[in-house]
Design an enzyme around this catalytic site. Structure first.
Site, PDB file in Angstrom:
ATOM      1  N   HIS A   1       0.870  -1.170   0.000  1.00 57.60           N
ATOM      2  CA  HIS A   1       0.000   0.000   0.000  1.00 57.60           C
ATOM      3  C   HIS A   1       0.907   1.219   0.000  1.00 57.60           C
ATOM      4  CE1 HIS A   1      -3.698   2.307   0.982  1.00 57.60           C
ATOM      5  NE2 HIS A   1      -2.799   3.147   1.437  1.00 57.60           N
ATOM      6  N   CYS A   2       0.804   2.027  -1.035  1.00 55.63           N
ATOM      7  CA  CYS A   2       1.708   3.164  -1.154  1.00 55.63           C
ATOM      8  C   CYS A   2       0.991   4.449  -0.763  1.00 55.63           C
ATOM      9  CB  CYS A   2       2.203   3.263  -2.592  1.00 55.63           C
ATOM     10  SG  CYS A   2       3.463   4.529  -2.790  1.00 55.63           S
ATOM     11  N   PRO A   3       1.349   5.061   0.355  1.00 53.01           N
ATOM     12  CA  PRO A   3       0.687   6.304   0.730  1.00 53.01           C
ATOM     13  C   PRO A   3       1.034   7.450  -0.227  1.00 53.01           C
ATOM     14  CG  PRO A   3       2.407   5.736   2.316  1.00 53.01           C
ATOM     15  CD  PRO A   3       2.348   4.643   1.335  1.00 53.01           C
TER      16      PRO A   3
END
Lengths: 143, 499
Positions: B193-195
């Protein structure tokens, strides 16, 4: 023998007796394939060969959709070069095959499954997780 | 036939009771009611949708805006302050190349952030029930609490892989899929999950993500190099301090680029390695396929050579989105389980397809079977357990309550807060069919209540025609003799309870 129903008749009148779920077969990796094992609940309704044939054809269609080959690479590169705007006018290869699959399932339902009181649901409607086979109540039992 | 006749007045009585009670607008034919909802509005995960479902992002998007702002500002300053000098002194190709890179970076960023990463839709109640049954059989117990971790083993290309059961999505996760706790979805080929992009990176947007970081590395290096060039060239002519005075933005750009280069170029390198070995970040971090785990541990998904792996990841066919965000919710099609954050989904679903009739008939048949077989079942253990499972059941006042122990639910029971109160007529049916389900599933599975039964097939219980309704049922159910009716009822109930 069970009385034959047309697909329309069935949908309007019959009640669902049970649902059988054909799960995915992951032995070849993450490609979309379904298990060809014949579920026991369908034994009284349909021929084993017929069913396995249906599932096998489905598997082949999905394999065709996900095939890595010259044409898919070409499509990928072309799409990348046009910044994926090409998909605003064109369908991806996968989508084209999905349409083919939908037609195939419709055809199978009309010709083979509905007359036997069964209904196949297109796996795409279940997130490509299962092939849902709805078994309708056999009204001839009560008569 | 006797039993049916006894049941009929009860049902009529119940119908009229319900109809006099509820005077909400819900009584009017559903077709005139609320507009159709799109599936994204009923999506159970923790995602945000924009543009009527076309754009899909994670809940926390703050860092994404930061990324966007950094890129825009740095590039903007570059084009405004450095490019004029560079294009004149060196070549005008510099702003052109810079422009192309900039557009490419933004394009891939938006594509990564806004697209569906490969979310797996949650299991429909039927599927979940079927799986639960299989698991119980496998475990050899039908316990009411969570059994030990449910796993399935599968052999892929000679390597044994464990498939885990996802308790939220009620599915066995496909290999390489993982559940993102931030988005509360199972994502296929879950990378991370890439913020920074405000979304998960999974099967469908991995190539965009990779191209984003690759092009961003090039852009960063490009800007860094040319800003330095600009400063040096200018310093030669006008002196260093003058240069800083004329073009203060250059300093800012250099600083931003300097710190970005390390992380972004590093990340690009890492992902290049992952792509060439066909692994996900998830797998690499866990060391799933590392040889340290044991001899003969290899990656079963790798195609063998780097070139094929790269081509497959970047140029392979793009799978379609499985969640169909912009499709319309059809009230009778089995919907996935309600969202964990308690949002009601089914208060206003509509159905206009022919499947609606099927649902109508399913419900009516179930009603008939239950009504007809109730006298038979008063001693059946099935019903007793059901009654035990239905907390908060209020009995109908008056003569109707006695004969139909399953049927007396004019009000939404307290155990189902998720049902919106406007569906006054629904709990009647819900509890009946739900009661049977409860017998087979773990106690307290309130999830089963809402999806299939909650959306009322239009015209199911019209206040004006309970008679008409019972006529159709009678028409449908027309056995020759009382014995066969009994037989049918019991058979029907057996079938129902196994659904």
């Amino acid at each position: 023998m069970a009385e034959t129903h047309s697909l329309q008749d069935m949908r309007q009148q019959a009640a669902i007796a049970a649902k059988v779920f054909i799960q995915r077969d992951y032995t070849n990796g993450t490609v979309c394939q379904f298990q060809t094992k014949f579920p026991s609940e369908l034994e009284t309704r349909i021929d084993k060969q017929q069913f396995e044939e249906t599932v096998r054809t489905l598997n082949n269609l999905y394999a065709e959709a996900e095939k890595l080959g010259g044409s898919s690479y070409l499509e990928g590169c072309l799409a990348c070069l046009t910044a994926y705007t090409i998909f605003l006018c064109m369908e991806t290869h996968y989508e084209k095959v999905l349409k083919k699959i939908a037609k195939f399932i419709q055809e199978q339902n009309d010709k083979i499954y509905a007359p036997r009181g069964l209904l196949l649901t297109d796996p795409i409607e279940r997130g490509l997780r299962v092939v849902e086979v709805t078994i309708f109540e056999d009204r001839s039992l009560g008569r | 036939m006797l039993h049916l006749r006894v049941a009929e007045p009860m049902r009529e009585c119940e119908y009229s009771q319900i109809s006099t009670r509820s005077s909400t607008p819900m009584e009017t034919p559903y077709k005139k009611r609320t507009p159709k909802r799109r599936k994204w509005q009923a999506f159970p995960g923790r995602n945000k949708f924009y543009c009527n479902g076309r754009i899909m992002m994670a809940r926390q998007t703050g860092v994404f805006y930061l990324t966007l702002v950094l890129i825009l500002i740095t590039s903007g300053l570059f084009f405004a302050f450095d490019c004029p000098f560079l294009s004149m002194q060196i070549t005008p190709a510099i702003p052109v190349i810079g422009g192309v890179l900039f557009v490419f970076v933004l394009g891939t960023l938006f594509r990564t952030s806004f697209s569906d990463p490969g979310v797996l839709p949650r299991a429909t109640p039927d599927e979940a029930a079927d799986l639960e049954r299989q698991i119980d059989v496998a475990n050899g117990s039908s316990s009411g609490y969570r059994s030990p971790p449910r796993t399935r083993e599968v052999v892929i290309n000679g390597q044994t892989v464990k498939l885990k059961y996802c308790f939220t999505c009620k599915i066995f996760r496909p290999p390489r899929a993982s559940h993102c706790s931030l988005c509360d979805n199972c994502v296929e080929r879950f990378d991370h999950h890439c913020p920074w992009v405000g979304n998960c990176v999974g099967k469908r947007n991995y190539r965009f993500f990779y191209m984003f970081i690759l092009s961003l590395s090039f852009l960063t290096i490009f800007i860094f190099a040319f800003v330095i060039t600009h400063v040096i060239l200018r310093s030669h002519r006008y002196g260093f301090l003058n240069t800083l005075k004329d073009s203060p933005a250059s300093v800012l750009e250099v600083v931003v680029c300097f710190f970005s280069v390390w992380s972004i170029v590093g990340l690009s390198g890492f992902h290049t390695y992952l792509i060439s070995s066909n692994q996900t970040t998830n797998e690499d971090i866990k060391g799933s396929w590392s040889s340290k785990r044991g001899k003969g541990n290899y990656n079963p998904y790798s195609y063998g050579n780097i070139f094929t792996n790269c081509c497959a990841a970047l140029c392979g066919p793009l799978p379609p989105s499985l969640i169909d965000r912009r499709g319309f919710v059809q009230s009778d099609t089995p919907q996935p389980l309600p969202p964990t954050n308690g949002i009601t989904m089914y208060g206003s679903t509509q159905s206009q397809s022919h499947m609606c009739d099927q649902a109508q008939c399913i419900q009516s048949t179930k009603l008939v079977l239950q009504a007809a077989a109730t006298p038979l079942l008063q001693s059946e253990p099935v019903i007793l357990t059901d009654e035990a499972f239905l907390p908060g059941r209020t009995s109908l006042g008056g003569p109707c309550s006695g004969a139909l122990p399953l049927g007396g639910h004019p009000t939404p029971p307290t155990s189902t807060p998720k049902l919106s109160c406007d569906n006054d007529m629904l709990p009647f049916r819900n509890e009946q069919s739900n009661g049977l389900r409860h017998h087979h599933t773990d106690g307290g599975h309130h999830h089963f209540l809402t999806p299939e039964e909650a959306p009322s097939p239009p015209g199911m219980l019209p206040c004006g025609s309970p008679l008409g309704h019972s006529h159709t049922i009678q028409g449908f159910y027309n056995p020759a003799s009382q014995d066969s009716l009994h037989e049918d009822s019991v058979r029907g109930l057996v079938k129902l309870s196994s659904v």
